[in-house]
Design an enzyme around this catalytic site. Structure first.
Site, PDB file in Angstrom:
ATOM      1  N   GLU A  89       0.840  -1.207   0.000  1.00 31.80           N
ATOM      2  CA  GLU A  89       0.000   0.000   0.000  1.00 31.80           C
ATOM      3  C   GLU A  89       0.870   1.251   0.000  1.00 31.80           C
ATOM      4  O   GLU A  89       1.969   1.249   0.553  1.00 31.80           O
ATOM      5  CB  GLU A  89      -0.856   0.030   1.275  1.00 31.80           C
ATOM      6  CG  GLU A  89      -2.217  -0.606   1.150  1.00 31.80           C
ATOM      7  CD  GLU A  89      -3.234   0.302   0.461  1.00 31.80           C
ATOM      8  OE1 GLU A  89      -2.844   1.244  -0.270  1.00 31.80           O
ATOM      9  OE2 GLU A  89      -4.430   0.052   0.651  1.00 31.80           O
ATOM     10  N   ASP A  90       0.334   2.320  -0.563  1.00 32.59           N
ATOM     11  CA  ASP A  90       0.991   3.626  -0.453  1.00 32.59           C
ATOM     12  C   ASP A  90       0.821   4.176   0.960  1.00 32.59           C
ATOM     13  O   ASP A  90       1.773   4.627   1.583  1.00 32.59           O
ATOM     14  CB  ASP A  90       0.434   4.613  -1.495  1.00 32.59           C
ATOM     15  CG  ASP A  90      -1.091   4.683  -1.506  1.00 32.59           C
ATOM     16  OD1 ASP A  90      -1.747   3.878  -0.815  1.00 32.59           O
ATOM     17  OD2 ASP A  90      -1.642   5.545  -2.217  1.00 32.59           O
ATOM     18  N   ASP A 129      -2.462  10.997  -4.696  1.00 35.45           N
ATOM     19  CA  ASP A 129      -3.069  12.108  -5.424  1.00 35.45           C
ATOM     20  C   ASP A 129      -3.972  12.976  -4.569  1.00 35.45           C
ATOM     21  O   ASP A 129      -4.463  12.559  -3.517  1.00 35.45           O
ATOM     22  CB  ASP A 129      -3.917  11.569  -6.584  1.00 35.45           C
ATOM     23  CG  ASP A 129      -5.229  10.958  -6.088  1.00 35.45           C
ATOM     24  OD1 ASP A 129      -5.176  10.039  -5.242  1.00 35.45           O
ATOM     25  OD2 ASP A 129      -6.301  11.420  -6.508  1.00 35.45           O
ATOM     26  N   ASP A 157      -4.687   4.945   6.102  1.00 32.51           N
ATOM     27  CA  ASP A 157      -5.279   6.114   6.767  1.00 32.51           C
ATOM     28  C   ASP A 157      -6.259   5.596   7.836  1.00 32.51           C
ATOM     29  O   ASP A 157      -5.842   5.258   8.941  1.00 32.51           O
ATOM     30  CB  ASP A 157      -5.941   6.966   5.670  1.00 32.51           C
ATOM     31  CG  ASP A 157      -6.528   8.273   6.164  1.00 32.51           C
ATOM     32  OD1 ASP A 157      -5.916   8.914   7.018  1.00 32.51           O
ATOM     33  OD2 ASP A 157      -7.593   8.673   5.670  1.00 32.51           O
ATOM     34  N   PHE A 181      -3.138  15.355   5.228  1.00 31.56           N
ATOM     35  CA  PHE A 181      -3.279  14.840   3.873  1.00 31.56           C
ATOM     36  C   PHE A 181      -1.981  15.037   3.093  1.00 31.56           C
ATOM     37  O   PHE A 181      -1.381  16.106   3.131  1.00 31.56           O
ATOM     38  CB  PHE A 181      -4.432  15.548   3.155  1.00 31.56           C
ATOM     39  CG  PHE A 181      -4.801  14.870   1.880  1.00 31.56           C
ATOM     40  CD1 PHE A 181      -5.580  13.713   1.891  1.00 31.56           C
ATOM     41  CD2 PHE A 181      -4.355  15.351   0.662  1.00 31.56           C
ATOM     42  CE1 PHE A 181      -5.900  13.058   0.715  1.00 31.56           C
ATOM     43  CE2 PHE A 181      -4.672  14.704  -0.525  1.00 31.56           C
ATOM     44  CZ  PHE A 181      -5.441  13.561  -0.493  1.00 31.56           C
ATOM     45  N   ARG A 183       0.289  12.525  -8.538  1.00 29.48           N
ATOM     46  CA  ARG A 183       0.853  11.163  -8.460  1.00 29.48           C
ATOM     47  C   ARG A 183       2.262  11.098  -9.043  1.00 29.48           C
ATOM     48  O   ARG A 183       3.061  10.245  -8.673  1.00 29.48           O
ATOM     49  CB  ARG A 183      -0.027  10.165  -9.221  1.00 29.48           C
ATOM     50  CG  ARG A 183      -1.394   9.940  -8.616  1.00 29.48           C
ATOM     51  CD  ARG A 183      -2.046   8.700  -9.231  1.00 29.48           C
ATOM     52  NE  ARG A 183      -3.474   8.623  -8.968  1.00 29.48           N
ATOM     53  CZ  ARG A 183      -4.015   8.137  -7.857  1.00 29.48           C
ATOM     54  NH1 ARG A 183      -3.245   7.672  -6.898  1.00 29.48           N
ATOM     55  NH2 ARG A 183      -5.319   8.101  -7.701  1.00 29.48           N
TER      56      ARG A 183
HETATM   57  P1  IMP Z   1      -8.167   4.238   4.211  1.00 30.36           P
HETATM   58  O1  IMP Z   1      -9.179   3.239   3.752  1.00 30.36           O
HETATM   59  O2  IMP Z   1      -8.808   5.379   4.956  1.00 30.36           O
HETATM   60  O3  IMP Z   1      -7.041   3.649   5.004  1.00 30.36           O
HETATM   61  O4  IMP Z   1      -7.554   4.932   2.925  1.00 30.36           O
HETATM   62  C1  IMP Z   1      -6.835   4.179   2.049  1.00 30.36           C
HETATM   63  C2  IMP Z   1      -6.522   4.818   0.728  1.00 30.36           C
HETATM   64  O5  IMP Z   1      -6.910   6.187   0.627  1.00 30.36           O
HETATM   65  C3  IMP Z   1      -5.025   4.814   0.566  1.00 30.36           C
HETATM   66  O6  IMP Z   1      -4.577   3.590   0.043  1.00 30.36           O
HETATM   67  C4  IMP Z   1      -4.808   5.975  -0.372  1.00 30.36           C
HETATM   68  O7  IMP Z   1      -4.927   5.543  -1.691  1.00 30.36           O
HETATM   69  C5  IMP Z   1      -5.892   6.947   0.023  1.00 30.36           C
HETATM   70  N1  IMP Z   1      -5.363   7.932   1.000  1.00 30.36           N
HETATM   71  C6  IMP Z   1      -5.436   7.894   2.354  1.00 30.36           C
HETATM   72  N2  IMP Z   1      -4.831   8.950   2.922  1.00 30.36           N
HETATM   73  C7  IMP Z   1      -4.345   9.677   1.882  1.00 30.36           C
HETATM   74  C8  IMP Z   1      -3.575  10.901   1.813  1.00 30.36           C
HETATM   75  O8  IMP Z   1      -3.189  11.552   2.809  1.00 30.36           O
HETATM   76  N3  IMP Z   1      -3.257  11.317   0.558  1.00 30.36           N
HETATM   77  C9  IMP Z   1      -3.621  10.659  -0.584  1.00 30.36           C
HETATM   78  N4  IMP Z   1      -4.323   9.518  -0.553  1.00 30.36           N
HETATM   79  C10 IMP Z   1      -4.682   9.034   0.666  1.00 30.36           C
HETATM   80 MG    MG Z   2      -3.699   3.008  -1.647  1.00 27.90          MG
END
Ligand code: IMP
Ligand code: MG
Length: 179
Positions: free
Chosen positions: A103-104, A164, A107, A157, A170
């Protein structure tokens, strides 16, 4: 101050490409140790993972398979929607295989939790997660599979290096945070 504009927001430099590269090398070294004599299936979560995934797998020296899935929870903007779609594109049979999800950023953890639960129905031997970034204060559920973390960051963020804001940023080589 080194800032960039994307759409209606301004971002400042946060983690440089050199720091990312150095840390990724450390994670790859640990993965090489942990998966000696194994052939893991490394699954990148598109779109955000593409740069980290490329850099990471280029430094994996154990035999491995490389694949990608797509699952999205962000509908644009800077807040996690919590709404996760289906997984698309898991073409490899992962039964009895050692899986590493890449994963990148994690969150809230909802996307990852959803993906892990889907992957576990396919009966892999093991599931571990490598993520470049983790926001501990945003995480809503503990995810014990998270084993390799590049950087723990504050709940802000970020964009760049695959990530992105409204589909922009990106391509940036470094990671920026919202001012
Ligand atoms: P989650 O389900 O809230 O953990 O979010 C997961 C996905 O949302 C990550 O894999 C990212 O692709 C995107 N994401 C979460 N936080 C950020 C951020 O700060 N910047 C950009 N993309 C984010
Ligand atoms: Mg992701």
């Amino acid at each position: 101050m080194n800032t960039i504009n994307l759409s209606d927001k301004v971002f400042e430099i946060f983690i440089s490409n050199l720091e990312i590269y150095t840390r990724t090398a450390e994670l790859a070294k640990q993965i090489n140790l942990d998966f000696q004599n194994k052939t893991p299936v490394i699954i990148g979560v598109l779109n955000g993972c593409f740069m980290f995934m490329a850099n990471l797998v280029a430094q994996i020296s154990t035999n491995c398979e490389v694949s990608f899935v797509k699952v999205s929870s962000y509908q644009g903007g800077t807040k996690s929607s919590g709404k996760v779609d289906e997984i698309l594109g898991l073409a490899i049979d992962i039964a009895a295989r050692d899986v590493i999800i890449v994963e990148d950023i994690v969150d809230t953890g909802k996307t990852l939790q959803f993906l892990i639960s889907k992957i576990e129905t396919l009966k892999p031997a093991s599931v571990k997660v490598a993520t470049l970034l983790l926001k501990p204060d945003a995480l809503e559920t503990q995810i014990p599979q998270i084993t390799y973390v590049g950087f723990e960051i504050e709940n802000k963020f970020v964009v760049g290096y695959g990530m992105d804001y409204n589909n922009l940023g990106r391509n940036l080589n470094d990671i920026y945070k919202l001012c």
